[in-house]
Design a protein around this motif. Sequence first.
Motif, PDB file in Angstrom:
ATOM      1  N   GLU A  76       2.376   1.400   4.848  1.00  0.00           N
ATOM      2  CA  GLU A  76       1.421   0.587   3.896  1.00  0.00           C
ATOM      3  C   GLU A  76       0.833   1.321   2.551  1.00  0.00           C
ATOM      4  O   GLU A  76       0.978   0.822   1.548  1.00  0.00           O
ATOM      5  N   HIS A  77       0.826   2.616   3.004  1.00  0.00           N
ATOM      6  CA  HIS A  77       0.332   3.811   1.803  1.00  0.00           C
ATOM      7  C   HIS A  77       1.235   3.851   0.802  1.00  0.00           C
ATOM      8  O   HIS A  77       1.011   3.725  -0.615  1.00  0.00           O
ATOM      9  N   LYS A  78       2.405   3.968   1.399  1.00  0.00           N
ATOM     10  CA  LYS A  78       3.627   4.424   0.470  1.00  0.00           C
ATOM     11  C   LYS A  78       4.552   3.346  -0.266  1.00  0.00           C
ATOM     12  O   LYS A  78       5.073   3.516  -1.331  1.00  0.00           O
ATOM     13  N   LEU A 101       3.773  -0.664   0.619  1.00  0.00           N
ATOM     14  CA  LEU A 101       2.871  -1.935   0.114  1.00  0.00           C
ATOM     15  C   LEU A 101       1.886  -1.682  -0.710  1.00  0.00           C
ATOM     16  O   LEU A 101       1.699  -2.594  -1.752  1.00  0.00           O
ATOM     17  N   ILE A 102       1.184  -0.713  -0.641  1.00  0.00           N
ATOM     18  CA  ILE A 102      -0.075  -0.736  -1.852  1.00  0.00           C
ATOM     19  C   ILE A 102       0.651  -0.343  -3.265  1.00  0.00           C
ATOM     20  O   ILE A 102       0.244  -1.015  -4.153  1.00  0.00           O
ATOM     21  N   PRO A 103       1.511   0.502  -3.269  1.00  0.00           N
ATOM     22  CA  PRO A 103       2.201   0.597  -4.659  1.00  0.00           C
ATOM     23  C   PRO A 103       3.036  -0.375  -5.105  1.00  0.00           C
ATOM     24  O   PRO A 103       3.087  -0.626  -6.301  1.00  0.00           O
ATOM     25  N   VAL A 144       2.293  -3.724  -4.253  1.00  0.00           N
ATOM     26  CA  VAL A 144       1.357  -4.739  -4.790  1.00  0.00           C
ATOM     27  C   VAL A 144       0.748  -4.240  -6.157  1.00  0.00           C
ATOM     28  O   VAL A 144       0.430  -5.064  -7.096  1.00  0.00           O
ATOM     29  N   SER A 145       0.273  -3.005  -6.318  1.00  0.00           N
ATOM     30  CA  SER A 145      -0.300  -2.495  -7.514  1.00  0.00           C
ATOM     31  C   SER A 145       0.555  -2.620  -8.804  1.00  0.00           C
ATOM     32  O   SER A 145       0.285  -3.220  -9.908  1.00  0.00           O
ATOM     33  N   SER A 146       1.971  -2.355  -8.413  1.00  0.00           N
ATOM     34  CA  SER A 146       2.908  -2.482  -9.618  1.00  0.00           C
ATOM     35  C   SER A 146       3.131  -3.747  -9.932  1.00  0.00           C
ATOM     36  O   SER A 146       3.325  -4.308 -11.126  1.00  0.00           O
ATOM     37  N   TRP A 165      -3.557   6.908  -5.224  1.00  0.00           N
ATOM     38  CA  TRP A 165      -3.667   5.903  -4.122  1.00  0.00           C
ATOM     39  C   TRP A 165      -2.858   4.670  -4.490  1.00  0.00           C
ATOM     40  O   TRP A 165      -2.307   4.081  -3.811  1.00  0.00           O
ATOM     41  N   LEU A 166      -3.064   3.828  -5.822  1.00  0.00           N
ATOM     42  CA  LEU A 166      -2.479   2.552  -6.218  1.00  0.00           C
ATOM     43  C   LEU A 166      -0.903   2.988  -6.292  1.00  0.00           C
ATOM     44  O   LEU A 166      -0.381   1.846  -5.838  1.00  0.00           O
ATOM     45  N   GLY A 183       1.093   5.258  -4.907  1.00  0.00           N
ATOM     46  CA  GLY A 183       1.726   6.107  -3.790  1.00  0.00           C
ATOM     47  C   GLY A 183       1.926   7.658  -4.141  1.00  0.00           C
ATOM     48  O   GLY A 183       3.243   7.981  -3.838  1.00  0.00           O
TER      49      GLY A 183
END
Length: 353
Positions: free
Chosen positions: A83-85, A87-89, A91-93, A347-348, A350
């Motif tokens: 999720e951190h490495k 999914l979050i990057p 969505v942020s991208s 964080w955004l 990764g």
Amino acid sequence: MRKYYIDNLRILCIFLLFPFHTTMVFNSFGEIFYVNGTPNDYLTFVNIASYSWWMTGLFVLAGMSTKYALSNRTANQYLAEREHKLLIPAVSSLIFIVPLQTYIADCFHNGYTGSYLKHLKVFLTITDFQGCDGHFSPGHIWFLFYLFLISIVTLPLILRTRKKNFKMNSKLCSIPFLLLIGIVVEMSEKVLVVGNKSFAQFGLCFLIGYFIMSEESVTDRLKKYSIPFGILWALLIISRCVYFLYGEWDSIWNAVLYYIQGWIGVLAMIGLGKRFLDHNWKFTKLFVKAEFPMYLFHQTVIVVLAYWVVSDWKVSVYAQYFVIMVASFVISYGLYLVTRKFRVCRWLFGIKG
């Protein structure tokens, strides 16, 4: 024990994105990109040489990395890391990076003259997911979404086999067997296709990486035959480049060469990597943290530079290509150096601290 050849192979595959996506600007096989310059057959060789094995190879490497990652993580820790490495990057991208590519495409192909903010209304409408018409596209971030979903979907199978202490028979994984599973990989290319990308094929490559290519006996066998595989790989690349210039590109024989080149390329890459790249060089230490954010930034940087260079630089195609490729690498690395200084950016996107 960390497998440095996997790190180095992954870094080199990410670096290959810079010449590959720069070549897409000048491709001569008729594919529309966000920005298109003067088509050039010889620059197109970069795409011909790399695409057939490159993405499948990255998913195989991801499966191999997962085997080692799960050796010292629980399932919950693994999911949290995914999720951190990923999914979050991703969505942020999709929010902060990819829309600029479609904005440039809208300006270049459609003559759009409005503001970037107004363009976002266009971005939020869906057509073919390619983005070259200015509408929604995941861009190059599709890889992260695919890898995240594949990681989640395959985890129950992985956990079940771990519970039963399942292990591939090393005698079964002979060179003929490794060649034959390539047929299955290529046959799955038309299964579960979304946006011209096969979820089934890449998921299968991930599982092959986890269950087969992560076995030391297999990689040692590929290392032993890496030179013959490497020579065959090079000959296949040359053959397809010649075929592109002088043959019938849509023929069945070119398709056969494409599939053979693709899987031989994966086997050769792993074998040659194990033979020559299993070292923790300064290069490895420098880029092992930078490769992921550079991947996130690279295509948008290439598209922006291409829009400027193709429109305003009255120089040769080769000069345009060189400037875009080199400058995009330098700028992408510079963006990594800047963004890693801010906790919210780490964080955004990764980025490792």
